[in-house]
Scaffold this motif. Structure first.
Motif, PDB file in Angstrom:
ATOM      1  N   UNK A   1       0.845  -1.200   0.000  1.00  0.00           N
ATOM      2  CA  UNK A   1       0.000   0.000   0.000  1.00  0.00           C
ATOM      3  C   UNK A   1       0.878   1.247   0.000  1.00  0.00           C
ATOM      4  N   UNK A   2       1.889   1.261   0.860  1.00  0.00           N
ATOM      5  CA  UNK A   2       2.781   2.410   0.955  1.00  0.00           C
ATOM      6  C   UNK A   2       3.543   2.667  -0.333  1.00  0.00           C
ATOM      7  N   UNK A   3       4.015   1.603  -0.970  1.00  0.00           N
ATOM      8  CA  UNK A   3       4.738   1.752  -2.235  1.00  0.00           C
ATOM      9  C   UNK A   3       3.840   2.397  -3.284  1.00  0.00           C
ATOM     10  N   UNK A   4       2.617   1.937  -3.365  1.00  0.00           N
ATOM     11  CA  UNK A   4       1.686   2.491  -4.354  1.00  0.00           C
ATOM     12  C   UNK A   4       1.311   3.925  -3.993  1.00  0.00           C
ATOM     13  N   UNK A   5       0.998   4.173  -2.730  1.00  0.00           N
ATOM     14  CA  UNK A   5       0.574   5.514  -2.310  1.00  0.00           C
ATOM     15  C   UNK A   5       1.667   6.556  -2.521  1.00  0.00           C
ATOM     16  N   UNK A   6       2.915   6.150  -2.380  1.00  0.00           N
ATOM     17  CA  UNK A   6       4.031   7.105  -2.528  1.00  0.00           C
ATOM     18  C   UNK A   6       4.678   7.052  -3.902  1.00  0.00           C
ATOM     19  N   UNK A   7       4.062   6.352  -4.835  1.00  0.00           N
ATOM     20  CA  UNK A   7       4.648   6.183  -6.166  1.00  0.00           C
ATOM     21  C   UNK A   7       4.772   7.517  -6.893  1.00  0.00           C
ATOM     22  N   UNK A   8       5.853   7.643  -7.605  1.00  0.00           N
ATOM     23  CA  UNK A   8       6.089   8.771  -8.486  1.00  0.00           C
ATOM     24  C   UNK A   8       5.691   8.275  -9.875  1.00  0.00           C
ATOM     25  N   UNK A   9       4.524   8.689 -10.366  1.00  0.00           N
ATOM     26  CA  UNK A   9       3.977   8.042 -11.559  1.00  0.00           C
ATOM     27  C   UNK A   9       3.997   8.872 -12.828  1.00  0.00           C
ATOM     28  N   UNK A  10       4.993   9.719 -13.014  1.00  0.00           N
ATOM     29  CA  UNK A  10       5.114  10.505 -14.239  1.00  0.00           C
ATOM     30  C   UNK A  10       5.174   9.605 -15.462  1.00  0.00           C
ATOM     31  N   UNK A  11       5.942   8.511 -15.365  1.00  0.00           N
ATOM     32  CA  UNK A  11       6.077   7.606 -16.510  1.00  0.00           C
ATOM     33  C   UNK A  11       4.721   7.020 -16.922  1.00  0.00           C
ATOM     34  N   UNK A  12       3.845   6.768 -15.962  1.00  0.00           N
ATOM     35  CA  UNK A  12       2.513   6.252 -16.288  1.00  0.00           C
ATOM     36  C   UNK A  12       1.627   7.340 -16.882  1.00  0.00           C
ATOM     37  N   UNK A  13       1.879   8.583 -16.500  1.00  0.00           N
ATOM     38  CA  UNK A  13       1.054   9.688 -16.990  1.00  0.00           C
ATOM     39  C   UNK A  13       1.401  10.078 -18.418  1.00  0.00           C
ATOM     40  N   UNK A  14       2.643   9.896 -18.814  1.00  0.00           N
ATOM     41  CA  UNK A  14       3.056  10.319 -20.159  1.00  0.00           C
ATOM     42  C   UNK A  14       2.244   9.625 -21.246  1.00  0.00           C
ATOM     43  N   UNK A  15       2.070   8.281 -21.198  1.00  0.00           N
ATOM     44  CA  UNK A  15       1.221   7.670 -22.230  1.00  0.00           C
ATOM     45  C   UNK A  15      -0.199   8.236 -22.225  1.00  0.00           C
ATOM     46  N   UNK A  16      -0.716   8.582 -21.056  1.00  0.00           N
ATOM     47  CA  UNK A  16      -2.067   9.153 -20.981  1.00  0.00           C
ATOM     48  C   UNK A  16      -2.115  10.508 -21.679  1.00  0.00           C
ATOM     49  N   UNK A  17      -1.084  11.311 -21.501  1.00  0.00           N
ATOM     50  CA  UNK A  17      -1.041  12.606 -22.162  1.00  0.00           C
ATOM     51  C   UNK A  17      -1.018  12.436 -23.672  1.00  0.00           C
ATOM     52  N   UNK A  18      -0.253  11.459 -24.156  1.00  0.00           N
ATOM     53  CA  UNK A  18      -0.180  11.190 -25.593  1.00  0.00           C
ATOM     54  C   UNK A  18      -1.535  10.711 -26.103  1.00  0.00           C
ATOM     55  N   UNK A  19      -2.146   9.779 -25.383  1.00  0.00           N
ATOM     56  CA  UNK A  19      -3.452   9.254 -25.798  1.00  0.00           C
ATOM     57  C   UNK A  19      -4.524  10.345 -25.756  1.00  0.00           C
ATOM     58  N   UNK A  20      -4.458  11.202 -24.754  1.00  0.00           N
ATOM     59  CA  UNK A  20      -5.413  12.302 -24.662  1.00  0.00           C
ATOM     60  C   UNK A  20      -5.218  13.249 -25.832  1.00  0.00           C
TER      61      UNK A  20
END
Length: 190
Positions: free
Chosen positions: A83-102
């Motif tokens: 839970x802690x790993x996920x809650x504190x995740x730095x997720x820029x890499x996951x957001x970049x594909x979303x920005x491209x798809x958007x």
């Protein structure tokens, strides 16, 4: 999709184990990013309803039953850590594909059409299934209308009353905060 389902299980268990509303809000934000990304990619791939059903299935069980079994078999400290790993995740890499798809025209509606349940509903469903399994019941023992009422009740009880209206928000509602995290605590699945 199976990783997302396990993430919902970690969220259901973590809500009780961790108890911090701030950590849970961060957890929901990361899970929501992964949910959006899976929905957008599914839309781009043109996943049909029948294909989606197969992808979400876990053998002969409902996905929440499979996840509940994995959560119940996991030590509480491992769940807290995950839970802690996920809650504190730095997720820029996951957001970049979303920005491209958007930018390519994928809308919030396109994403939502590909996903059977919202992130909050997924967490609530596992919460319900965990409670039912602790009382010797299974998800198959209740009717569909009961499931909807139970999900709404679990969402309210868990303090998840701020479910965004996905049709009125951009896909990327929050600015990215850092690299993708995979919940690999439970191993790799097909």
């Amino acid at each position: 999709m199976h990783d997302l389902q396990h993430t919902a299980g970690i969220g259901a268990a973590g809500r009780e184990l961790v108890g911090s509303s701030e950590d849970f809000a961060l957890f929901r934000r990361v899970m929501s990013m992964h949910w959006q990304r899976i929905g957008a990619i599914s839309h781009v791939l043109g996943v049909t309803g029948a294909e989606r059903s197969v992808l979400w299935q876990r053998g002969g069980e409902h996905w929440s039953d499979t996840v509940t079994g994995a959560i119940r078999a996991t030590e509480p400290q491992r769940l807290r850590n995950a839970f802690g790993v996920i809650a504190r995740a730095d997720f820029t890499a996951a957001a970049i594909p979303m920005l491209v798809l958007q930018a390519a025209g994928i809308t919030a509606h396109d994403v939502a059409e590909q996903m059977p349940e919202s992130p909050d509903a997924m967490i609530a469903l596992v919460t319900i299934t965990l409670a039912q399994h602790s009382h010797g019941n299974t998800i198959a023992a209740i009717t569909t209308s009961d499931v909807g009422a139970d999900i709404n009740q679990a969402i309210t009880a868990a303090g998840l009353t701020t479910i965004p209206d996905i049709d009125e928000q951009p896909i990327l509602a929050d600015p990215p905060i850092g690299p993708a995290v995979r919940s690999s605590e439970f191993g790799r699945e097909p």
